[in-house]
Design a protein around this motif. Structure first.
Motif, PDB file in Angstrom:
ATOM      1  N   TRP A  46       0.837  -1.199   0.000  1.00 39.65           N
ATOM      2  CA  TRP A  46       0.000   0.000   0.000  1.00 39.65           C
ATOM      3  C   TRP A  46       0.871   1.248   0.000  1.00 39.65           C
ATOM      4  CZ3 TRP A  46      -5.364   0.646   2.372  1.00 39.65           C
ATOM      5  CH2 TRP A  46      -6.130  -0.498   2.191  1.00 39.65           C
ATOM      6  N   ARG A  47       0.381   2.260  -0.665  1.00 36.71           N
ATOM      7  CA  ARG A  47       0.936   3.609  -0.554  1.00 36.71           C
ATOM      8  C   ARG A  47      -0.113   4.456   0.134  1.00 36.71           C
ATOM      9  NH1 ARG A  47       1.920   3.327  -6.846  1.00 36.71           N
ATOM     10  NH2 ARG A  47      -0.006   2.190  -6.426  1.00 36.71           N
ATOM     11  N   VAL A  48       0.272   5.076   1.226  1.00 34.86           N
ATOM     12  CA  VAL A  48      -0.699   5.852   1.989  1.00 34.86           C
ATOM     13  C   VAL A  48      -0.167   7.261   2.220  1.00 34.86           C
ATOM     14  CG1 VAL A  48      -1.505   3.763   3.138  1.00 34.86           C
ATOM     15  CG2 VAL A  48       0.153   5.214   4.280  1.00 34.86           C
ATOM     16  N   VAL A  49      -1.099   8.183   2.341  1.00 39.33           N
ATOM     17  CA  VAL A  49      -0.788   9.580   2.634  1.00 39.33           C
ATOM     18  C   VAL A  49      -1.442   9.934   3.955  1.00 39.33           C
ATOM     19  CG1 VAL A  49      -0.967  11.981   1.867  1.00 39.33           C
ATOM     20  CG2 VAL A  49      -0.702  10.147   0.178  1.00 39.33           C
ATOM     21  N   VAL A  50      -0.684  10.521   4.850  1.00 44.04           N
ATOM     22  CA  VAL A  50      -1.206  10.982   6.135  1.00 44.04           C
ATOM     23  C   VAL A  50      -0.855  12.454   6.285  1.00 44.04           C
ATOM     24  CG1 VAL A  50      -1.119  10.737   8.647  1.00 44.04           C
ATOM     25  CG2 VAL A  50      -0.888   8.701   7.179  1.00 44.04           C
ATOM     26  N   SER A  51      -1.828  13.278   6.632  1.00 42.60           N
ATOM     27  CA  SER A  51      -1.544  14.672   6.965  1.00 42.60           C
ATOM     28  C   SER A  51      -1.561  14.820   8.479  1.00 42.60           C
ATOM     29  CB  SER A  51      -2.546  15.625   6.320  1.00 42.60           C
ATOM     30  OG  SER A  51      -3.828  15.499   6.912  1.00 42.60           O
ATOM     31  N   ALA A  52      -0.688  15.685   8.990  1.00 45.67           N
ATOM     32  CA  ALA A  52      -0.563  15.832  10.444  1.00 45.67           C
ATOM     33  C   ALA A  52      -0.203  17.261  10.790  1.00 45.67           C
ATOM     34  CB  ALA A  52       0.508  14.881  10.985  1.00 45.67           C
ATOM     35  N   GLY A  53      -0.514  17.649  12.031  1.00 46.41           N
ATOM     36  CA  GLY A  53      -0.165  18.984  12.506  1.00 46.41           C
ATOM     37  C   GLY A  53      -1.279  19.983  12.296  1.00 46.41           C
ATOM     38  N   GLY A  54      -0.935  21.252  12.393  1.00 47.86           N
ATOM     39  CA  GLY A  54      -1.911  22.322  12.229  1.00 47.86           C
ATOM     40  C   GLY A  54      -1.409  23.365  11.250  1.00 47.86           C
ATOM     41  N   THR A  55      -2.276  23.770  10.342  1.00 50.38           N
ATOM     42  CA  THR A  55      -1.865  24.794   9.371  1.00 50.38           C
ATOM     43  C   THR A  55      -1.820  26.171  10.046  1.00 50.38           C
ATOM     44  OG1 THR A  55      -4.136  25.194   8.622  1.00 50.38           O
ATOM     45  CG2 THR A  55      -2.853  23.504   7.457  1.00 50.38           C
TER      46      THR A  55
ATOM     47  N   GLN B 109       4.991   0.641  10.115  1.00 50.48           N
ATOM     48  CA  GLN B 109       5.221  -0.616  10.829  1.00 50.48           C
ATOM     49  C   GLN B 109       4.471  -1.761  10.170  1.00 50.48           C
ATOM     50  OE1 GLN B 109       4.031   0.098  14.868  1.00 50.48           O
ATOM     51  NE2 GLN B 109       5.438   1.823  15.108  1.00 50.48           N
ATOM     52  N   ARG B 110       3.322  -1.457   9.584  1.00 48.94           N
ATOM     53  CA  ARG B 110       2.491  -2.490   8.979  1.00 48.94           C
ATOM     54  C   ARG B 110       2.800  -2.686   7.497  1.00 48.94           C
ATOM     55  NH1 ARG B 110      -3.143  -1.702  12.378  1.00 48.94           N
ATOM     56  NH2 ARG B 110      -3.971  -3.216  10.877  1.00 48.94           N
ATOM     57  N   GLY B 111       3.892  -2.090   7.038  1.00 49.28           N
ATOM     58  CA  GLY B 111       4.406  -2.398   5.710  1.00 49.28           C
ATOM     59  C   GLY B 111       4.093  -1.410   4.616  1.00 49.28           C
ATOM     60  N   ALA B 112       3.387  -0.333   4.915  1.00 46.07           N
ATOM     61  CA  ALA B 112       3.008   0.627   3.876  1.00 46.07           C
ATOM     62  C   ALA B 112       4.158   1.559   3.518  1.00 46.07           C
ATOM     63  CB  ALA B 112       1.801   1.449   4.333  1.00 46.07           C
ATOM     64  N   GLN B 113       4.119   2.080   2.302  1.00 52.58           N
ATOM     65  CA  GLN B 113       4.957   3.206   1.913  1.00 52.58           C
ATOM     66  C   GLN B 113       4.189   4.472   2.281  1.00 52.58           C
ATOM     67  OE1 GLN B 113       6.491   3.029  -2.156  1.00 52.58           O
ATOM     68  NE2 GLN B 113       6.028   0.837  -2.199  1.00 52.58           N
ATOM     69  N   VAL B 114       4.765   5.282   3.138  1.00 52.97           N
ATOM     70  CA  VAL B 114       4.026   6.384   3.762  1.00 52.97           C
ATOM     71  C   VAL B 114       4.592   7.731   3.351  1.00 52.97           C
ATOM     72  CG1 VAL B 114       3.209   7.370   5.941  1.00 52.97           C
ATOM     73  CG2 VAL B 114       3.575   4.896   5.753  1.00 52.97           C
ATOM     74  N   THR B 115       3.695   8.619   2.937  1.00 55.68           N
ATOM     75  CA  THR B 115       4.032  10.026   2.754  1.00 55.68           C
ATOM     76  C   THR B 115       3.328  10.810   3.848  1.00 55.68           C
ATOM     77  OG1 THR B 115       4.283   9.827   0.356  1.00 55.68           O
ATOM     78  CG2 THR B 115       3.901  12.037   1.233  1.00 55.68           C
ATOM     79  N   LEU B 116       4.099  11.525   4.645  1.00 51.13           N
ATOM     80  CA  LEU B 116       3.550  12.326   5.734  1.00 51.13           C
ATOM     81  C   LEU B 116       3.603  13.793   5.332  1.00 51.13           C
ATOM     82  CD1 LEU B 116       2.532  12.660   8.679  1.00 51.13           C
ATOM     83  CD2 LEU B 116       4.941  12.763   9.371  1.00 51.13           C
ATOM     84  N   VAL B 117       2.444  14.397   5.143  1.00 51.39           N
ATOM     85  CA  VAL B 117       2.364  15.828   4.861  1.00 51.39           C
ATOM     86  C   VAL B 117       2.286  16.526   6.213  1.00 51.39           C
ATOM     87  CG1 VAL B 117       1.063  17.659   3.723  1.00 51.39           C
ATOM     88  CG2 VAL B 117       1.254  15.400   2.645  1.00 51.39           C
ATOM     89  N   ALA B 118       3.372  17.200   6.579  1.00 47.82           N
ATOM     90  CA  ALA B 118       3.564  17.672   7.947  1.00 47.82           C
ATOM     91  C   ALA B 118       3.401  19.180   8.038  1.00 47.82           C
ATOM     92  CB  ALA B 118       4.953  17.259   8.440  1.00 47.82           C
TER      93      ALA B 118
ATOM     94  N   VAL C 218       8.310   9.279   4.096  1.00 46.78           N
ATOM     95  CA  VAL C 218       8.661  10.469   3.327  1.00 46.78           C
ATOM     96  C   VAL C 218       7.915  11.656   3.926  1.00 46.78           C
ATOM     97  CG1 VAL C 218       8.534  11.586   1.074  1.00 46.78           C
ATOM     98  CG2 VAL C 218       9.056   9.142   1.222  1.00 46.78           C
ATOM     99  N   VAL C 219       8.642  12.695   4.286  1.00 48.42           N
ATOM    100  CA  VAL C 219       8.030  13.858   4.937  1.00 48.42           C
ATOM    101  C   VAL C 219       7.998  15.025   3.960  1.00 48.42           C
ATOM    102  CG1 VAL C 219       8.167  15.474   6.864  1.00 48.42           C
ATOM    103  CG2 VAL C 219       8.883  13.100   7.171  1.00 48.42           C
ATOM    104  N   VAL C 220       6.800  15.612   3.797  1.00 46.54           N
ATOM    105  CA  VAL C 220       6.618  16.801   2.972  1.00 46.54           C
ATOM    106  C   VAL C 220       6.168  17.930   3.889  1.00 46.54           C
ATOM    107  CG1 VAL C 220       5.434  17.830   1.002  1.00 46.54           C
ATOM    108  CG2 VAL C 220       5.951  15.373   1.000  1.00 46.54           C
ATOM    109  N   PRO C 221       7.058  18.854   4.236  1.00 49.91           N
ATOM    110  CA  PRO C 221       6.665  19.944   5.140  1.00 49.91           C
ATOM    111  C   PRO C 221       5.819  20.991   4.426  1.00 49.91           C
ATOM    112  CG  PRO C 221       8.958  20.192   4.489  1.00 49.91           C
ATOM    113  CD  PRO C 221       8.488  18.903   3.888  1.00 49.91           C
TER     114      PRO C 221
END
Length: 416
Positions: free
Chosen positions: A201-210, A238-247, A259-262
């Motif tokens: 899986w490729r997943v995208v997670v957004s986090a933080g506050g704009t 941890q569960r095996g995904a390729q993760v992009t974190l929009v931070a 992968v972190v995208v600030p």
């Protein structure tokens, strides 16, 4: 399995005694390598009695065994708990001035560092940089827990509980071991997820506050630390995904292995999420995205002048990123998950507001939690209800934000 347990000189060293016992009870051979400072907190007899092995701290001890090389060469796993700010700095700069740092340089086994220190030390730019450098080199660095520290201080910097450290460490080499680590509590720590059910899986997670600029020094923001989004990204990895974190303006370090995208503003977050979501099987919008932004941010700092009226700031509505993603589905079959931080009022309860939002947004899942008065934002724990697109509850989760993160991914996987 041969495990090296490094112990640095901090008050949390007493917890490493419990960690040692858990690892030994699980059947592992554990060699304890404390620093000299660590022995000021827990003495050599304790480590030797519980490990069943000789304990040394200096590279000039056991010279005939070439211990400063052999210990690291023979290890299947190296865990350092607590890892103090000093230990992190020495490890990051490649120092080898005692047996523990020499072992860290020699070993090619997986390394897990569990930091513990005062909040100010954890958040200092030097420590932040050292952690980032270590993670870039492939060292696994846990985020510290938040809670009571030495004395009356509270905040991030507390050593995670021994069962959490044990499960995270064992998962690096034997995923199945994490499920049966003595003292582990799946409902509380969610560290029993040993399967790689998100592999491929490729997943995208957004986090933080704009943050929406008012002028070059001020902004409209919110209280989100990004802790829940970071936990979601870490759990997916941890569960095996390729993760992009929009931070968006995180107050906690990003996890390793993603992968972190600030980003800063809602518009920047929207662009980054949509770009990454084109190839993603799932998108989880955990970030607190501003609903409004100033129409015309000032190009220079707004000054306070005697006798002058306070400025009027005109706002315009931002694009609803979650609703847009749910509507557009940038990849066929994509699962879209939203978060709803709510407060109850005279118009309805937290859950009632969440149900209404679920119907409006159109996401596959909406994670609803109460915020305010020490709830939700910036805390180490969360309490959520997961709703489907019709506003019906499909799951609840409470406890650490890591546990909640795994519950969210369980709900995603349940969709098929």
């Amino acid at each position: 399995m041969r495990i090296v347990l490094g112990v640095a000189g901090g008050i949390a060293a007493y917890k490493a005694v419990l960690l040692l016992r858990q690892l030994r009870e699980a059947g592992h051979e554990v060699r304890v390598v404390p620093t000299r400072a660590a022995l000021e907190f827990v003495g050599r007899p304790t480590w030797e009695a519980l490990s069943g092995q000789r304990v040394t701290t200096d590279v000039f001890e056991d010279v005939d065994e070439v211990a400063h090389v052999a210990i690291g060469q023979h290890a299947d796993l190296v865990v350092v708990a607590p890892a103090t700010a000093d230990l992190l700095a020495r490890a990051a700069t490649g120092q080898a001035d005692d047996l523990l740092t020499a072992t860290l340089l020699v070993t090619r086994a997986p390394v897990l560092l569990a930091p513990a220190m005062h909040t100010e030390m954890w958040e200092h730019p030097a420590t932040v940089a050292n952690v980032a450098l270590l993670r870039a080199r492939g060292v696994h660095v846990l985020d510290p827990a938040s809670g009571r520290l030495t004395g009356t201080d509270t905040g991030p910097g507390r050593l995670p509980e021994p069962d959490v450290i044990a499960a995270a460490a064992l998962r690096l080499v034997e995923p199945a071991q994490a499920e049966t680590a003595p003292g582990g509590h799946a409902a509380e720590t969610a560290d029993a997820h040993s399967t790689h059910d998100l592999a491929g899986w490729r997943v995208v997670v957004s986090a933080g506050g704009t943050r929406e600029p008012i002028d070059p020094v001020r902004f409209l923001g919110n209280r989100s630390s990004g802790r829940q989004g970071v936990a979601l990204a870490s759990a997916a990895a941890q569960r095996g995904a390729q993760v992009t974190l929009v931070a968006a303006n995180l107050a906690v370090p990003a996890p390793d292995g993603v992968v972190v995208v600030p980003v800063g503003t809602a518009a920047q977050l929207r662009e980054a999420v949509r770009s990454a979501a084109k190839d993603a099987e799932a998108v989880v919008m955990a970030a607190a995205v501003a609903d409004f932004r100033p129409v015309s941010p000032a190009e220079t700092k707004i000054k306070k002048r005697a006798g002058a009226q306070a400025p009027t700031i005109e706002l315009v509505e931002n694009v609803d990123v979650l609703a847009e993603l749910a509507r557009d589905r940038l990849r066929p079959g994509q699962v879209v998950v939203g978060f709803a931080a709510e407060t109850g009022d005279d118009q309805g309860s937290v859950l009632e507001h969440g149900r209404s939002k679920a119907l409006r947004k159109g996401a596959d899942l909406l994670v609803v939690n109460a915020v305010g008065d020490g709830l939700g934002f910036g805390t180490a724990e969360n309490d959520v209800t997961i709703l489907d697109a019709r506003g019906e509850p499909v799951a609840t989760a409470s406890g650490s934000k890591d546990a909640v993160a795994h519950a969210v991914w369980d709900a995603v996987r349940a969709l098929g």
